[in-house]
Design a protein around this motif. Structure first.
Motif, PDB file in Angstrom:
ATOM      1  N   VAL D 283       6.072   1.629  16.668  1.00  0.00           N
ATOM      2  CA  VAL D 283       8.118   2.578  15.850  1.00  0.00           C
ATOM      3  C   VAL D 283       7.395   1.573  14.255  1.00  0.00           C
ATOM      4  CG1 VAL D 283       9.637   2.262  15.837  1.00  0.00           C
ATOM      5  CG2 VAL D 283       8.618   2.364  18.246  1.00  0.00           C
ATOM      6  N   GLY D 284       7.055   0.734  14.519  1.00  0.00           N
ATOM      7  CA  GLY D 284       6.919  -0.040  12.746  1.00  0.00           C
ATOM      8  C   GLY D 284       5.852   0.553  11.975  1.00  0.00           C
ATOM      9  N   LEU D 285       4.747   0.611  12.483  1.00  0.00           N
ATOM     10  CA  LEU D 285       3.464   1.839  11.622  1.00  0.00           C
ATOM     11  C   LEU D 285       4.774   2.871  11.732  1.00  0.00           C
ATOM     12  CD1 LEU D 285       1.104   1.569  11.559  1.00  0.00           C
ATOM     13  CD2 LEU D 285       0.769   3.459  13.463  1.00  0.00           C
ATOM     14  N   TRP D 286       5.339   3.534  12.761  1.00  0.00           N
ATOM     15  CA  TRP D 286       5.581   5.174  11.730  1.00  0.00           C
ATOM     16  C   TRP D 286       6.563   4.985  11.119  1.00  0.00           C
ATOM     17  CZ3 TRP D 286       2.744   8.638  11.102  1.00  0.00           C
ATOM     18  CH2 TRP D 286       2.062   9.427  12.690  1.00  0.00           C
ATOM     19  N   TRP D 287       7.531   4.115  11.238  1.00  0.00           N
ATOM     20  CA  TRP D 287       8.354   4.514  10.389  1.00  0.00           C
ATOM     21  C   TRP D 287       8.232   3.745   8.361  1.00  0.00           C
ATOM     22  CZ3 TRP D 287      12.306   7.489   9.613  1.00  0.00           C
ATOM     23  CH2 TRP D 287      12.230   8.003  10.691  1.00  0.00           C
ATOM     24  N   ARG D 288       7.263   2.429   8.694  1.00  0.00           N
ATOM     25  CA  ARG D 288       6.806   1.654   8.251  1.00  0.00           C
ATOM     26  C   ARG D 288       5.497   2.181   6.591  1.00  0.00           C
ATOM     27  NH1 ARG D 288       5.841  -3.232   9.954  1.00  0.00           N
ATOM     28  NH2 ARG D 288       7.681  -3.691  11.842  1.00  0.00           N
ATOM     29  N   LEU D 289       5.379   2.566   7.455  1.00  0.00           N
ATOM     30  CA  LEU D 289       3.327   3.619   6.976  1.00  0.00           C
ATOM     31  C   LEU D 289       3.373   5.320   7.023  1.00  0.00           C
ATOM     32  CD1 LEU D 289       1.714   1.109   6.214  1.00  0.00           C
ATOM     33  CD2 LEU D 289       0.102   2.279   7.146  1.00  0.00           C
ATOM     34  N   GLY D 290       3.996   5.370   8.336  1.00  0.00           N
ATOM     35  CA  GLY D 290       3.172   6.610   8.433  1.00  0.00           C
ATOM     36  C   GLY D 290       4.564   7.798   7.524  1.00  0.00           C
ATOM     37  N   ALA D 291       5.714   7.414   8.042  1.00  0.00           N
ATOM     38  CA  ALA D 291       6.935   8.170   7.124  1.00  0.00           C
ATOM     39  C   ALA D 291       7.331   8.052   5.862  1.00  0.00           C
ATOM     40  CB  ALA D 291       8.496   7.343   7.234  1.00  0.00           C
ATOM     41  N   LEU D 292       7.222   6.325   5.027  1.00  0.00           N
ATOM     42  CA  LEU D 292       7.001   6.096   4.186  1.00  0.00           C
ATOM     43  C   LEU D 292       5.653   7.700   2.832  1.00  0.00           C
ATOM     44  CD1 LEU D 292       8.666   4.302   2.142  1.00  0.00           C
ATOM     45  CD2 LEU D 292       6.581   2.586   2.396  1.00  0.00           C
ATOM     46  N   MET D 293       4.534   7.111   3.673  1.00  0.00           N
ATOM     47  CA  MET D 293       3.209   7.567   2.973  1.00  0.00           C
ATOM     48  C   MET D 293       3.960   9.441   2.918  1.00  0.00           C
ATOM     49  SD  MET D 293      -0.214   5.793   4.843  1.00  0.00           S
ATOM     50  CE  MET D 293      -1.168   7.302   5.207  1.00  0.00           C
ATOM     51  N   GLY D 294       4.261  10.085   4.424  1.00  0.00           N
ATOM     52  CA  GLY D 294       4.984  11.103   3.869  1.00  0.00           C
ATOM     53  C   GLY D 294       5.676  11.593   3.522  1.00  0.00           C
ATOM     54  N   LEU D 295       7.003  10.663   2.801  1.00  0.00           N
ATOM     55  CA  LEU D 295       7.698  11.288   1.865  1.00  0.00           C
ATOM     56  C   LEU D 295       7.055  11.037   0.596  1.00  0.00           C
ATOM     57  CD1 LEU D 295      10.690  10.954   2.169  1.00  0.00           C
ATOM     58  CD2 LEU D 295      10.606   9.036   1.544  1.00  0.00           C
ATOM     59  N   LEU D 296       5.664  10.040  -0.267  1.00  0.00           N
ATOM     60  CA  LEU D 296       5.246   9.727  -1.101  1.00  0.00           C
ATOM     61  C   LEU D 296       4.616  11.278  -1.262  1.00  0.00           C
ATOM     62  CD1 LEU D 296       3.333   6.339  -1.111  1.00  0.00           C
ATOM     63  CD2 LEU D 296       5.436   7.312  -2.815  1.00  0.00           C
ATOM     64  N   GLN D 297       3.716  11.467  -0.506  1.00  0.00           N
ATOM     65  CA  GLN D 297       3.407  12.535  -0.514  1.00  0.00           C
ATOM     66  C   GLN D 297       3.847  14.052  -1.180  1.00  0.00           C
ATOM     67  OE1 GLN D 297       0.003  13.499   0.242  1.00  0.00           O
ATOM     68  NE2 GLN D 297       0.100  14.675  -0.859  1.00  0.00           N
ATOM     69  N   LEU D 298       5.344  13.992  -0.155  1.00  0.00           N
ATOM     70  CA  LEU D 298       5.841  15.383  -0.285  1.00  0.00           C
ATOM     71  C   LEU D 298       6.690  15.141  -1.533  1.00  0.00           C
ATOM     72  CD1 LEU D 298       7.557  17.133   1.491  1.00  0.00           C
ATOM     73  CD2 LEU D 298       9.347  16.175   1.383  1.00  0.00           C
ATOM     74  N   LEU D 299       6.867  13.735  -2.146  1.00  0.00           N
ATOM     75  CA  LEU D 299       7.785  13.618  -3.603  1.00  0.00           C
ATOM     76  C   LEU D 299       6.637  14.157  -4.907  1.00  0.00           C
ATOM     77  CD1 LEU D 299       9.302  10.244  -3.226  1.00  0.00           C
ATOM     78  CD2 LEU D 299      10.426  12.761  -3.868  1.00  0.00           C
ATOM     79  N   ALA D 300       5.376  13.653  -4.185  1.00  0.00           N
ATOM     80  CA  ALA D 300       4.377  14.113  -5.239  1.00  0.00           C
ATOM     81  C   ALA D 300       3.892  15.340  -5.416  1.00  0.00           C
ATOM     82  CB  ALA D 300       2.375  13.581  -4.751  1.00  0.00           C
ATOM     83  N   ILE D 301       4.097  16.423  -4.596  1.00  0.00           N
ATOM     84  CA  ILE D 301       3.925  17.708  -4.288  1.00  0.00           C
ATOM     85  C   ILE D 301       4.684  18.455  -4.757  1.00  0.00           C
ATOM     86  CG2 ILE D 301       3.666  19.779  -2.745  1.00  0.00           C
ATOM     87  CD1 ILE D 301       1.374  18.344  -2.590  1.00  0.00           C
ATOM     88  N   ILE D 302       6.493  17.704  -4.564  1.00  0.00           N
ATOM     89  CA  ILE D 302       7.345  18.294  -5.190  1.00  0.00           C
ATOM     90  C   ILE D 302       7.017  18.391  -7.067  1.00  0.00           C
ATOM     91  CG2 ILE D 302      10.090  18.104  -5.684  1.00  0.00           C
ATOM     92  CD1 ILE D 302      10.376  17.629  -2.641  1.00  0.00           C
ATOM     93  N   PHE D 303       7.157  16.403  -7.617  1.00  0.00           N
ATOM     94  CA  PHE D 303       6.646  16.642  -9.226  1.00  0.00           C
ATOM     95  C   PHE D 303       5.533  17.470  -9.829  1.00  0.00           C
ATOM     96  CE2 PHE D 303       5.213  13.431 -11.878  1.00  0.00           C
ATOM     97  CZ  PHE D 303       6.489  13.740 -12.944  1.00  0.00           C
ATOM     98  N   GLY D 304       4.695  17.302  -8.521  1.00  0.00           N
ATOM     99  CA  GLY D 304       3.519  18.511  -9.280  1.00  0.00           C
ATOM    100  C   GLY D 304       4.710  19.869  -9.724  1.00  0.00           C
ATOM    101  N   ARG D 305       4.678  20.699  -8.877  1.00  0.00           N
ATOM    102  CA  ARG D 305       5.190  21.510  -9.022  1.00  0.00           C
ATOM    103  C   ARG D 305       6.222  21.736  -9.979  1.00  0.00           C
ATOM    104  NH1 ARG D 305       4.903  25.953  -4.800  1.00  0.00           N
ATOM    105  NH2 ARG D 305       7.219  26.499  -5.127  1.00  0.00           N
ATOM    106  N   TYR D 306       6.907  20.830  -9.926  1.00  0.00           N
ATOM    107  CA  TYR D 306       7.765  20.794 -10.864  1.00  0.00           C
ATOM    108  C   TYR D 306       7.415  20.922 -12.438  1.00  0.00           C
ATOM    109  CZ  TYR D 306      12.041  19.299 -13.775  1.00  0.00           C
ATOM    110  OH  TYR D 306      13.362  19.049 -14.694  1.00  0.00           O
ATOM    111  N   LEU D 307       6.456  20.201 -13.105  1.00  0.00           N
ATOM    112  CA  LEU D 307       5.127  19.552 -13.363  1.00  0.00           C
ATOM    113  C   LEU D 307       4.770  20.897 -14.265  1.00  0.00           C
ATOM    114  CD1 LEU D 307       5.098  16.731 -14.830  1.00  0.00           C
ATOM    115  CD2 LEU D 307       3.275  17.102 -14.409  1.00  0.00           C
TER     116      LEU D 307
END
Lengths: 141, 178, 393, 312
Positions: D283-307
């Motif tokens: 659980v720790g690994l997922w919420w601390r690392l997995g979710a954060l990384m997934g979120l970062l990826q998602l934000l990067a994509i959204i930002f990229g598209r916007y750009l």
């Protein structure tokens, strides 16, 4: 601190032959000293009964047919035997030995675990006598 | 539709069942007072050198998943009712392999006050593997014997355990382990 | 709600349980995943060996006692033989003693590797388990070629040993030791660096030096906590007088330390085996010993792979002993589990259990009979003996 | 390639029911065989899972005392149905999906969760302590892996601009492999998949050494067989999803087989490389690392598209 230290070995294992022996299909050779099934040589036995006396699990019964002519029959129970080789150690006449080739002994019945060793005529004589009602087997001790 | 064709299908289904049974004996291991020697050798059969997975044998944790009970040790009085319970929890058809001299006859422990000494007195045994302990190869040989006897059409019989242990039922309700 | 909270949720482990290949029953009271209480129930392997010893002769006892435990069979036999030899006033020839040490060290290697694999399995690290057991087959092969059996070596007889080492065998053993040493170094690397494994071992089950002393821990469990307790060093016996060993100690006391201590002991064993094979003197391997052992009592202590093994033998001048008492190392270490378990996660329990290298068949020298209706009573030795004779009549 | 078959055939034979189950069993064999080879063993024979399943189906089914009978019998079927239904929306084996609509990605993800839910219920249904702990762990794990896995699958969907799996497939087939464009997303997706399927090292819900067989301890015979098949079908679907999203999509059966095999090798290697994580570590690994990384990826994509849109 590292993740996946085992990786090198994993790759090695994938590309080398597995360590498995193909056992039931190819037979393995047991080492020379392996203590398998007990083998008895009736020609050498003098009937000192030492093997019977010190057997930790009563696996050996030495039946006397004729004490003067040194006729003995050994009734051996592999299902009781613990393969400790104490009897081999004790026997001064080398008539006991533990075979290194007879170690696969699985059986679906328990009757298979009563082995008679000795001269054929002696065994036949004993079995015949045991089959007759009223007459007991020769004493073990 | 004649009965012949029904018989034919029934035969095919039976053959398929038997084939599956022979090729996938899942085992559970119970130690009823053994010295660990046999248990370690049973465990060794899982490891790379012997690897019984290639014969379809898998060691299961829950008796509910298992077909074969591999029992070791001269059944001690303490482990007796547990052994019977594990046996009863296994779904039919089930088979028992007795491994080691202790399970066959008591071995060195024959005559000790706390052991029964013969697994056959407690539950019906299908294959006996003597040895103290048997080599892992010999254990595999024993399993192969069992599979062979199945192939030859030894009917899996439904067997009722002879020892009736009334306390067992009460204990099972209150204490749900295993 | 309060009713439900009061109700204890007890997770039983054993007697039939895949984590333990042996029957032993543990009851962990858990609150969620956290263990709040731990209790051990032993006795499933109680076979009555000590009593059985009294109506078998010394030679039969040797093989009976060898089967107290299938993992450390040789040390049990050694402890018994050393005791009986002391009673009879016989000294085994030096070559025999060296061979005893050789077998004991080989057994230690096999036991530690076995334990290492099982502990990895408890941690869910099946690949490591498989690799360890693959390499363990090497030492099993040595033991089999040396003695003729993979588990119950039956090397000892009263007054000496059965087997001898020749040049060919010793070359083989030396070669295999090199291989095993290389593999052990690799495992050491895995144990001390792999993150997922460290997550399961570092800081888990820490046993301080004082607690270890207080609870009477022995063997690697105690040595991992910094207690200097090793019979091979403290009171050398048999061949260890000629071939001294170095004590391996770690101060941390957690599971990782126990792994490290055991693996370091393996290096020590490899070294010792090489030394024995080089320095072993030719000569006799048995001396004669009488069937009747003179009256007396003796204490014999040896270092089993799991810790100190204690034998008490009383002879009454006949072919059979009057009393044999065995105290095995696992029993001494039990206390540490129940002490350390509280506050850990349920998932850590199998690892903790594996940490002391438990051996149930070693433990079960006693049966505890609990009865609610009768009050418990204390019995002295004579009373207990009388009661026992009556009970089993 | 397009398939125009009768809907019933699509559902029951190909690519639904029968075919998928068999493929699932083959996948299980490949999984066990590869893990065995990594462990330097020979491993099972190719028909092993088939023999296991037939044997289990022919075995006696014991219904323990104190369970809800209908639930006990129905849960395995629900689990299997969920997995099979999910398969209908996936372009299986290089053919186009049998059914599709805008947004079927969400349906598939929720259908896949049916399995875990069923296991959780099955565990809670029986009285044994091991099953209850197994059920709690399974559900806990579900809560932890679901979010990162979803995030990891969402970023390609956003990149493609559609929530239809078939369209994403064509998008990834036409563009650069997303494993190069979004490596973080790929890692999260693979590990999330392993968590979802309870493969080692995330097999705490069925940790053999702690809680016997987890939630399925009391199941024998048919129920166990159905759960097994369901899990294998999930394995097929999960791997196919990751292949579609990150390995350049699948246009024909050969591509499907090759890419799945490659991914399989990675997944099995990961399986045999680590010690089991405790449930709290998962659980720790997922919420601390997995979710954060997934979120970062998602934000990067959204930002990229916007750009990209701004630049255009």
């Amino acid at each position: 601190m590292a993740i996946g230290v085992l990786f090198g070995d994993l790759v090695k294992a994938l590309f080398t032959k597995p360590a498995t022996q193909n056992y039931p299909f190819t037979k393995t050779i047991a080492p020379e000293r392996l203590r398998g099934k007990l083998v008895y040589d009736p020609e050498k036995c003098v009937g000192c009964m030492l093997c019977m006396k010190d057997c930790p699990s009563n696996a050996i019964e030495l039946l006397t047919v004729d004490k003067i002519n040194k006729k003995f029959v050994m009734r051996y129970h592999p299902d009781r035997c613990v393969f400790c080789a104490q009897c081999v150690q004790l026997c001064r006449f080398n008539c006991l030995n533990m075979s290194n080739s007879l170690w696969e002994m699985a059986s679906t019945t328990k009757e298979a675990f009563e082995v008679y060793y000795g001269r054929e005529e002696d065994i036949a004589f004993l079995l015949e006598r045991a089959a007759q009602p009223g007459i007991n087997e020769p004493p073990c001790e | 539709m004649s009965t012949d064709s029904e018989n034919f299908y029934a035969q095919i289904v039976n053959k398929l069942k038997n084939w599956a049974r022979i090729n996938s004996p899942w085992a559970i291991h119970f130690n009823s007072g053994s010295c660990n020697g046999c248990d370690i050798e049973i465990l060794a059969t899982l490891t790379p050198r012997y690897d019984v997975e290639r014969l379809g044998i898998k060691l299961q944790g829950s008796p509910r998943h298992a077909d074969v009970l591999i029992a070791t040790g001269p059944v001690t009085l303490q482990a007796l009712d547990r052994l019977i319970r594990v046996y009863e929890q296994m779904p039919d058809p089930k088979y028992v392999i007795a491994v080691g001299s202790c399970a066959l006859s008591g071995g060195v422990f024959d005559g000790c006050y706390s052991v029964i000494g013969d697994l056959n007195k407690v539950i019906p045994v299908d294959v006996y593997v003597p040895g103290c302990p048997p080599r892992p190869e010999a254990i595999i040989f024993g399993v192969v014997q069992l599979l062979d006897s199945l192939k030859k059409g030894k009917k899996p019989t439904k067997i009722v355990v002879s020892n009736d242990v009334p306390e067992l039922i009460i204990e099972e309700k209150s204490n749900g382990n295993n | 709600m309060t009713e439900a909270k009061k109700e204890k949720f007890i997770v039983p482990i054993g007697p039939q349980h895949p984590a333990l290949k042996e029957p032993g029953n543990f009851e962990f009271t858990v609150d969620g995943e956290i263990v709040t209480d731990a209790a051990v129930r032993l006795g499933f392997v109680h076979r009555g060996i000590e009593k059985a010893c009294e109506n078998r002769n010394y030679t039969q006892d040797l093989y009976l006692l060898e089967r107290v435990c299938g993992i450390c069979s040789h040390v049990h036999a050694t402890a018994f033989v050393l005791g009986v030899e002391k009673l009879a006033g016989v000294q085994a020839p030096p070559r025999a003693e060296a061979i005893r040490v050789l077998a004991a060290e080989l057994e230690r290697i096999h036991s530690h590797l076995l334990w290492f694999g099982v502990a990895a399995h408890e941690a869910g690290f099946d690949t490591l388990f498989m690799y360890t057991w693959r390499d363990r087959e090497v030492v099993m092969d040595i033991l089999e070629t040396l003695s003729g059996s993979r588990v119950h070596y039956s090397v000892n007889i009263l007054g000496g040993v059965k087997i001898d080492v020749d040049q060919k065998l010793s070359d083989l053993i030396k070669k295999d030791m090199d291989f095993l040493e290389e593999r052990t170094e690799y495992y050491m690397k895995v144990v001390t660096t792999d993150d997922t494994f460290l997550g399961r071992t570092r800081g888990i089950g820490t046993l301080s030096k004082d607690r270890a002393k207080l609870l009477g821990a022995v063997g690697p469990t105690a040595r991992a906590s910094g207690v200097k307790r090793d019979i091979r060093v403290n009171a050398p016996y048999s061949g260890y007088k000629e071939f001294p060993v170095k004590m391996v100690i770690d101060q941390t006391g957690d599971l990782e330390a126990r792994f490290v201590v055991r693996l370091k002991e393996l290096y020590e064993s490899y070294r010792l085996i090489r030394e024995i094979l080089e320095k072993i003197q030719p000569g006799e391997i048995t001396t004669r010993i009488k069937r009747k052992i003179p009256e007396g009592e003796v204490i014999s202590r040896v270092e089993a792979p799991r810790g100190e093994l204690f034998y008490y033998i009383k002879s009454n001048g006949t072919e059979m002993p009057d009393r044999v008492k065995v105290r095995t190392p696992s029993l001494c270490n039990w206390g540490t589990i129940t002490d350390v378990a509280v506050g850990h996660k349920l998932a850590d329990m199998p690892m903790l259990l594996a940490g002391i290298d438990p051996c149930f068949s070693c433990n079960d020298r006693m049966v505890e009979i609990r009865s609610d209706s009768q009050p418990s009573q204390m019995m002295n030795w004579d009373g207990l003996r009388k009661y026992g004779i009556e009970y089993y009549r | 390639m397009n398939l125009s078959l009768h809907p019933l055939i699509l559902l029951l034979i190909f690519p639904g029911g029968l075919f998928l189950m068999n493929i699932g069993l083959l996948y299980e064999w490949a999984d066990r065989k590869l893990v065995a080879r990594f462990q330097s063993r020979v491993g099972p024979r190719w028909f092993q899972p088939f023999a296991d399943t037939i044997k289990l189906l022919a075995k006696e089914e014991i219904i323990p005392n104190g369970v809800h009978k209908i639930m006990f019998l129905a849960l395995p079927i629900i689990a299997l149905t969920g997995a099979l239904t999910a398969a209908q929306y996936i372009p299986m084996f290089g053919f186009e999906a049998s059914f599709s609509f805008e947004g079927d990605l969400i349906v598939v993800l929720y259908m896949l969760s049916m399995m875990t839910l069923s296991i959780g219920l099955a565990g809670a249904n029986t009285l044994s302590r091991f099953t209850i702990i197994g059920a709690t762990r399974a559900l806990t794990q579900m809560f932890s892996y679901e979010a990162p896995f979803l995030l990891a699958l969402l970023s390609p969907a956003i990149a493609a601009g559609t929530w239809n799996i078939g369209k994403i497939n064509t998008f990834t087939g036409e563009n650069i492999w997303l494993i190069l464009a979004q490596p973080i997303g790929f890692i999260v997706a693979v590990v999330g998949l392993m968590g979802k399927l309870e493969l080692p090292p995330f097999d705490a819900p069925e940790a053999e050494t702690e809680i016997v067989a987890g939630a399925l301890t009391e199941y024998s015979g048919r129920g166990l067989a159905l759960f097994h098949i369901g899990k294998n079908v999930e394995l097929v679907i999960g791997l196919t999803l990751v292949v579609i999203f990150y390995l350049g999509g699948i246009a024909n059966p050969i591509e499907f087989i090759l890419k799945s095999a490659g991914l399989f090798l990675v997944v099995t290697a990961l399986q045999s490389m680590f010690a089991r994580l405790r449930i709290d570590q998962t659980v720790g690994l997922w919420w601390r690392l997995g979710a954060l990384m997934g979120l970062l990826q998602l934000l990067a994509i959204i930002f990229g598209r916007y750009l990209g849109e701004i630049l255009r």
